[in-house]
Design a protein around this motif. Structure first.
Motif, mmCIF file in Angstrom:
data_model
loop_
_atom_site.group_PDB
_atom_site.id
_atom_site.type_symbol
_atom_site.label_atom_id
_atom_site.label_comp_id
_atom_site.label_asym_id
_atom_site.label_seq_id
_atom_site.Cartn_x
_atom_site.Cartn_y
_atom_site.Cartn_z
ATOM 1 N N HIS A 153 0.834 -1.206 0.000
ATOM 2 C CA HIS A 153 0.000 0.000 0.000
ATOM 3 C C HIS A 153 0.871 1.261 0.000
ATOM 4 O O HIS A 153 0.601 2.220 -0.743
ATOM 5 C CB HIS A 153 -0.924 -0.011 1.215
ATOM 6 C CG HIS A 153 -1.790 1.196 1.313
ATOM 7 N ND1 HIS A 153 -2.802 1.470 0.413
ATOM 8 C CD2 HIS A 153 -1.796 2.222 2.200
ATOM 9 C CE1 HIS A 153 -3.398 2.594 0.752
ATOM 10 N NE2 HIS A 153 -2.799 3.083 1.847
ATOM 11 N N ALA A 154 1.935 1.267 0.805
ATOM 12 C CA ALA A 154 2.812 2.438 0.865
ATOM 13 C C ALA A 154 3.588 2.612 -0.438
ATOM 14 O O ALA A 154 3.852 3.735 -0.872
ATOM 15 C CB ALA A 154 3.785 2.301 2.033
ATOM 16 N N TRP A 155 3.969 1.504 -1.078
ATOM 17 C CA TRP A 155 4.772 1.566 -2.287
ATOM 18 C C TRP A 155 3.953 1.945 -3.521
ATOM 19 O O TRP A 155 4.395 2.709 -4.367
ATOM 20 C CB TRP A 155 5.447 0.203 -2.484
ATOM 21 C CG TRP A 155 6.207 0.072 -3.769
ATOM 22 C CD1 TRP A 155 7.375 0.673 -4.094
ATOM 23 C CD2 TRP A 155 5.826 -0.718 -4.890
ATOM 24 N NE1 TRP A 155 7.774 0.312 -5.352
ATOM 25 C CE2 TRP A 155 6.830 -0.556 -5.877
ATOM 26 C CE3 TRP A 155 4.747 -1.534 -5.178
ATOM 27 C CZ2 TRP A 155 6.786 -1.175 -7.105
ATOM 28 C CZ3 TRP A 155 4.720 -2.163 -6.402
ATOM 29 C CH2 TRP A 155 5.731 -1.983 -7.353
ATOM 30 N N SER A 156 2.701 1.357 -3.593
ATOM 31 C CA SER A 156 1.928 1.540 -4.819
ATOM 32 C C SER A 156 0.767 2.525 -4.691
ATOM 33 O O SER A 156 0.300 3.051 -5.684
ATOM 34 C CB SER A 156 1.373 0.196 -5.283
ATOM 35 O OG SER A 156 0.411 -0.272 -4.350
ATOM 36 N N GLY A 157 0.266 2.681 -3.497
ATOM 37 C CA GLY A 157 -0.885 3.547 -3.313
ATOM 38 C C GLY A 157 -2.201 2.880 -3.689
ATOM 39 O O GLY A 157 -3.244 3.530 -3.788
ATOM 40 N N TRP A 158 -2.197 1.535 -3.901
ATOM 41 C CA TRP A 158 -3.421 0.821 -4.230
ATOM 42 C C TRP A 158 -4.324 0.734 -3.017
ATOM 43 O O TRP A 158 -3.923 0.998 -1.888
ATOM 44 C CB TRP A 158 -3.114 -0.594 -4.711
ATOM 45 C CG TRP A 158 -2.373 -0.656 -6.035
ATOM 46 C CD1 TRP A 158 -2.262 0.315 -6.961
ATOM 47 C CD2 TRP A 158 -1.636 -1.783 -6.517
ATOM 48 N NE1 TRP A 158 -1.526 -0.116 -8.031
ATOM 49 C CE2 TRP A 158 -1.120 -1.407 -7.783
ATOM 50 C CE3 TRP A 158 -1.368 -3.045 -6.048
ATOM 51 C CZ2 TRP A 158 -0.345 -2.265 -8.558
ATOM 52 C CZ3 TRP A 158 -0.614 -3.902 -6.818
ATOM 53 C CH2 TRP A 158 -0.100 -3.510 -8.067
ATOM 54 N N HIS A 159 -5.547 0.305 -3.276
ATOM 55 C CA HIS A 159 -6.499 0.117 -2.192
ATOM 56 C C HIS A 159 -5.963 -0.962 -1.241
ATOM 57 O O HIS A 159 -5.346 -1.936 -1.661
ATOM 58 C CB HIS A 159 -7.876 -0.285 -2.756
ATOM 59 C CG HIS A 159 -8.959 -0.185 -1.754
ATOM 60 N ND1 HIS A 159 -9.361 -1.265 -1.016
ATOM 61 C CD2 HIS A 159 -9.722 0.866 -1.351
ATOM 62 C CE1 HIS A 159 -10.325 -0.902 -0.192
ATOM 63 N NE2 HIS A 159 -10.569 0.408 -0.400
ATOM 64 N N CYS A 203 -4.021 -4.921 -1.587
ATOM 65 C CA CYS A 203 -2.712 -5.184 -0.988
ATOM 66 C C CYS A 203 -2.761 -6.409 -0.079
ATOM 67 O O CYS A 203 -1.817 -7.216 -0.060
ATOM 68 C CB CYS A 203 -2.237 -3.950 -0.218
ATOM 69 S SG CYS A 203 -1.984 -2.507 -1.268
#
Length: 167
Positions: free
Chosen positions: A76-82, A86
Motif C-alpha cells: 500500500h505504501a509503495w503503490s498507493g493501491w487500495h 494489498c
C-alpha cells in the motif's frame, strides 16, 4: 586342506561343515544388517518429506497474520493501491511459499517411495540362495580295481592341491 590358523593339520568333514555353516550364518546376518541400513535411508527420506509438509503447514498458519499485515501495508505504501488489494497480494505470496514447501515435500515423498533398498538386498539374498542351491559337490572318481580308500586318498590330495592353489 590346511587349518586357517596355519597349524598344518587337516580338518575333518564335520569341522568343514561347521565352518561353512558359520560362514553362511554370518552372510545371512550381514545381509539382514544391509537391509536394515537401506531401510533406514528410506525412512530418513520419508522423515524429510514429512518435515517439509509440516514446515509448509507451520509457515502457512503462523506467518500469515504477521506477514500479511506487513506485506499489505508495504504494498500500500509503495503503490498507493487500495488496502484490500494489498492484503490479497500478501495472501497470494504466502500461499506461494507454502506451495513451494509442499512441492519439496512431494519430491522427497516420491524419492522415499522409489527407494528400493530392502528390495535390492532381498534380490541379492535370493541370488545367493539360488547359487548355493545349484552348487554340486565335486565328483569323486573311484579308480577301477582299487579299494574305496584309495579313491578317498586321491580326493584328499586334490583338496590339498586346490587349497594350495587358492591360498
Amino acid at each position: 586342506m590346511s587349518d586357517p590358523a596355519g597349524n598344518g593339520t587337516e580338518q575333518s568333514l564335520g569341522q568343514l561343515v561347521a565352518s561353512a555353516t558359520a560362514e553362511m550364518s554370518a552372510l545371512v546376518h550381514d545381509e539382514i544388517a544391509l537391509a536394515k541400513a537401506q531401510l533406514r535411508q528410506d525412512v530418513k527420506k520419508a522423515g524429510v518429506s514429512g518435515g517439509a509438509f509440516s514446515a509448509a503447514g507451520a509457515v502457512l498458519i503462523f506467518s500469515l497474520p504477521m506477514l500479511s499485515f506487513a506485506l499489505a501495508y508495504g504494498i500500500h505504501a509503495w503503490s498507493g493501491w487500495h488496502l484490500s488489494v494489498c492484503f490479497l497480494l500478501s495472501f497470494a505470496a504466502n500461499v506461494l511459499v507454502a506451495g513451494l514447501l509442499a512441492l519439496i515435500g512431494v519430491v522427497f515423498a516420491k524419492k522415499a517411495k522409489k527407494g528400493k533398498g530392502p528390495q535390492k538386498t532381498v534380490a541379492s539374498a535370493k541370488q545367493t540362495a539360488a547359487v548355493l542351491g545349484n552348487a554340486k559337490p565335486h565328483p569323486r572318481g573311484v579308480i577301477a580295481g582299487s579299494p574305496a580308500g584309495a579313491a578317498i586318498g586321491s580326493v584328499k590330495e586334490e583338496v590339498r592341491a586346490v587349497g594350495r592353489s587358492t591360498a
